[in-house]
Design a protein around this motif. Sequence first.
Motif, PDB file in Angstrom:
ATOM      1  N   PRO A   1       0.754  -1.194   0.067  1.00  0.00           N
ATOM      2  CA  PRO A   1       0.005   0.013   0.071  1.00  0.00           C
ATOM      3  C   PRO A   1       0.865   1.208   0.115  1.00  0.00           C
ATOM      4  O   PRO A   1       0.347   2.351  -0.597  1.00  0.00           O
ATOM      5  CB  PRO A   1      -0.726  -0.069   1.310  1.00  0.00           C
ATOM      6  CG  PRO A   1      -0.657  -1.487   1.592  1.00  0.00           C
ATOM      7  CD  PRO A   1       0.563  -1.860   1.205  1.00  0.00           C
ATOM      8  N   ILE A   2       2.275   1.157   0.503  1.00  0.00           N
ATOM      9  CA  ILE A   2       2.886   2.370   0.569  1.00  0.00           C
ATOM     10  C   ILE A   2       3.635   2.687  -0.723  1.00  0.00           C
ATOM     11  O   ILE A   2       3.654   3.708  -1.318  1.00  0.00           O
ATOM     12  CB  ILE A   2       4.022   2.207   1.652  1.00  0.00           C
ATOM     13  CG1 ILE A   2       3.095   2.228   2.976  1.00  0.00           C
ATOM     14  CG2 ILE A   2       5.016   3.529   1.706  1.00  0.00           C
ATOM     15  CD1 ILE A   2       4.023   1.898   4.059  1.00  0.00           C
ATOM     16  N   ILE A   3       4.134   1.310  -1.059  1.00  0.00           N
ATOM     17  CA  ILE A   3       5.012   1.581  -2.635  1.00  0.00           C
ATOM     18  C   ILE A   3       3.937   1.949  -3.552  1.00  0.00           C
ATOM     19  O   ILE A   3       4.626   2.778  -4.631  1.00  0.00           O
ATOM     20  CB  ILE A   3       5.791   0.168  -2.827  1.00  0.00           C
ATOM     21  CG1 ILE A   3       6.939  -0.048  -1.614  1.00  0.00           C
ATOM     22  CG2 ILE A   3       6.612   0.141  -4.156  1.00  0.00           C
ATOM     23  CD1 ILE A   3       7.535  -1.382  -1.410  1.00  0.00           C
ATOM     24  N   PHE A   4       2.993   1.317  -3.718  1.00  0.00           N
ATOM     25  CA  PHE A   4       2.365   1.464  -4.920  1.00  0.00           C
ATOM     26  C   PHE A   4       0.899   2.379  -4.503  1.00  0.00           C
ATOM     27  O   PHE A   4       0.038   1.918  -5.220  1.00  0.00           O
ATOM     28  CB  PHE A   4       1.791   0.022  -5.486  1.00  0.00           C
ATOM     29  CG  PHE A   4       2.859  -0.761  -5.867  1.00  0.00           C
ATOM     30  CD1 PHE A   4       3.741  -0.531  -7.035  1.00  0.00           C
ATOM     31  CD2 PHE A   4       3.171  -1.921  -4.918  1.00  0.00           C
ATOM     32  CE1 PHE A   4       4.714  -1.311  -7.232  1.00  0.00           C
ATOM     33  CE2 PHE A   4       4.180  -2.831  -5.339  1.00  0.00           C
ATOM     34  CZ  PHE A   4       4.966  -2.332  -6.562  1.00  0.00           C
ATOM     35  N   ARG A   5       1.363   3.284  -3.817  1.00  0.00           N
ATOM     36  CA  ARG A   5       0.176   4.029  -3.487  1.00  0.00           C
ATOM     37  C   ARG A   5      -0.365   5.128  -4.566  1.00  0.00           C
ATOM     38  O   ARG A   5       0.512   5.568  -5.286  1.00  0.00           O
ATOM     39  CB  ARG A   5       0.256   4.860  -2.174  1.00  0.00           C
ATOM     40  CG  ARG A   5       1.210   5.935  -2.159  1.00  0.00           C
ATOM     41  CD  ARG A   5       1.298   6.662  -0.929  1.00  0.00           C
ATOM     42  NE  ARG A   5       2.325   7.703  -1.171  1.00  0.00           N
ATOM     43  CZ  ARG A   5       3.434   7.562  -0.623  1.00  0.00           C
ATOM     44  NH1 ARG A   5       3.872   6.686  -0.127  1.00  0.00           N
ATOM     45  NH2 ARG A   5       4.383   8.771  -0.743  1.00  0.00           N
ATOM     46  N   LYS A   6      -1.615   5.423  -4.571  1.00  0.00           N
ATOM     47  CA  LYS A   6      -1.768   6.447  -5.544  1.00  0.00           C
ATOM     48  C   LYS A   6      -1.460   8.158  -5.290  1.00  0.00           C
ATOM     49  O   LYS A   6      -1.441   8.143  -4.310  1.00  0.00           O
ATOM     50  CB  LYS A   6      -3.504   6.348  -5.767  1.00  0.00           C
ATOM     51  CG  LYS A   6      -3.994   7.065  -7.095  1.00  0.00           C
ATOM     52  CD  LYS A   6      -5.460   7.005  -7.061  1.00  0.00           C
ATOM     53  CE  LYS A   6      -6.174   7.603  -8.314  1.00  0.00           C
ATOM     54  NZ  LYS A   6      -7.382   7.993  -8.219  1.00  0.00           N
ATOM     55  N   LYS A   7      -0.492   8.533  -6.553  1.00  0.00           N
ATOM     56  CA  LYS A   7      -0.120   9.821  -6.271  1.00  0.00           C
ATOM     57  C   LYS A   7      -1.021  10.805  -5.912  1.00  0.00           C
ATOM     58  O   LYS A   7      -2.314  10.768  -6.618  1.00  0.00           O
ATOM     59  CB  LYS A   7       0.622  10.038  -7.340  1.00  0.00           C
ATOM     60  CG  LYS A   7       2.314   9.396  -7.373  1.00  0.00           C
ATOM     61  CD  LYS A   7       2.765   9.560  -8.767  1.00  0.00           C
ATOM     62  CE  LYS A   7       3.785   8.361  -8.896  1.00  0.00           C
ATOM     63  NZ  LYS A   7       4.276   8.014  -9.999  1.00  0.00           N
ATOM     64  N   LYS A   8      -0.896  12.008  -5.173  1.00  0.00           N
ATOM     65  CA  LYS A   8      -1.822  13.015  -4.890  1.00  0.00           C
ATOM     66  C   LYS A   8      -1.865  13.922  -6.231  1.00  0.00           C
ATOM     67  O   LYS A   8      -1.050  13.925  -6.879  1.00  0.00           O
ATOM     68  CB  LYS A   8      -1.126  13.831  -3.864  1.00  0.00           C
ATOM     69  CG  LYS A   8      -1.297  13.355  -2.422  1.00  0.00           C
ATOM     70  CD  LYS A   8      -1.033  14.252  -1.491  1.00  0.00           C
ATOM     71  CE  LYS A   8      -1.125  13.734   0.004  1.00  0.00           C
ATOM     72  NZ  LYS A   8      -0.523  14.732   1.120  1.00  0.00           N
TER      73      LYS A   8
END
Lengths: 155, 145
Positions: free
Chosen positions: B55-62
């Motif tokens: 969830p951290i590595i592939f999180r959606k960018k802001k």
Amino acid sequence: MNKAQKCAWFNLTLTLVITALHASAFLMIAMMGYVPGRLNTIGFIVVFGLIGISAVVFRRKQKFSKVEFDERDKFINKKVLVVDYFFLWAILLAGCVVFWRYLGPEGTVRVYALCALLYGLFLVAMVVHSVATLFLYGGGCGAKFGAITETGEVS
Amino acid sequence: MNRWQKIAWYNLIVIVTVFTLSGVTIAVLTITQGMPKALGGLGLLGFLGFLGLTPIIFRKKKGELKIDFDERDQVIWMRANVGAYSVFWLVFTAACMIPWFIIGPKGTIPVYVLPMMLGGIGMFLIVVQSVLTLIQYGRGGKNHE
């Protein structure tokens, strides 16, 4: 009520009856004292084979003009399986914690307990599957896609 | 490659790498130091904890406006889970019945084996789910659209 719902009710009723019979048998054995022969009463497990009948009982098409299994049914079926999957994992993890808590990591379990675990898990899976099916037809997906009436119309 | 494919590849790579490393370490330690000490190589399985970082590595960018999870992704996700569920019954039944054949119904197994068994099944199912996800995306159109 469509075929899937009828099947779900049938399976749910049968599973609950079997579970109640098991519970009462174990309770009686516990109350009367353990004698090896008394465990034979659990042989009524064979009644659970009736679950296979649902495929025969509900095989007939309700109406030839009526679609029996459409996209919505397919979607609900998949959703139910996913719910089953996650629920069973939760149950298994909880089971491990219970064993660990009461027997300790160095404690031992008999191999036949694993088979009992497998059987118990199957019973739980049947209940979860049936309840999730009935819930999704009655509420969740029914509300999202429109409930289907007896005449096959979407309300 | 979309986010879900990246996650599937990441899971596969982590699991395969960690199990390979652990296996090689145990093999080397068995040769050099003997068996009970060699089991220390199982400690490398702790690196499976990297699976939790997805969830951290592939999180959606802001501020990213791209749709992340549409109907097709949902169907693929569900199918992968249903596939894993089918394999679950197969593997779990085998895990419960194999001891029956090896040590008999009246034999006993230590309680600590149960979480290990579940962990093994869980890892195997993550592999199955990742492979199914990649296969299903691979069947798509150009550029996996």
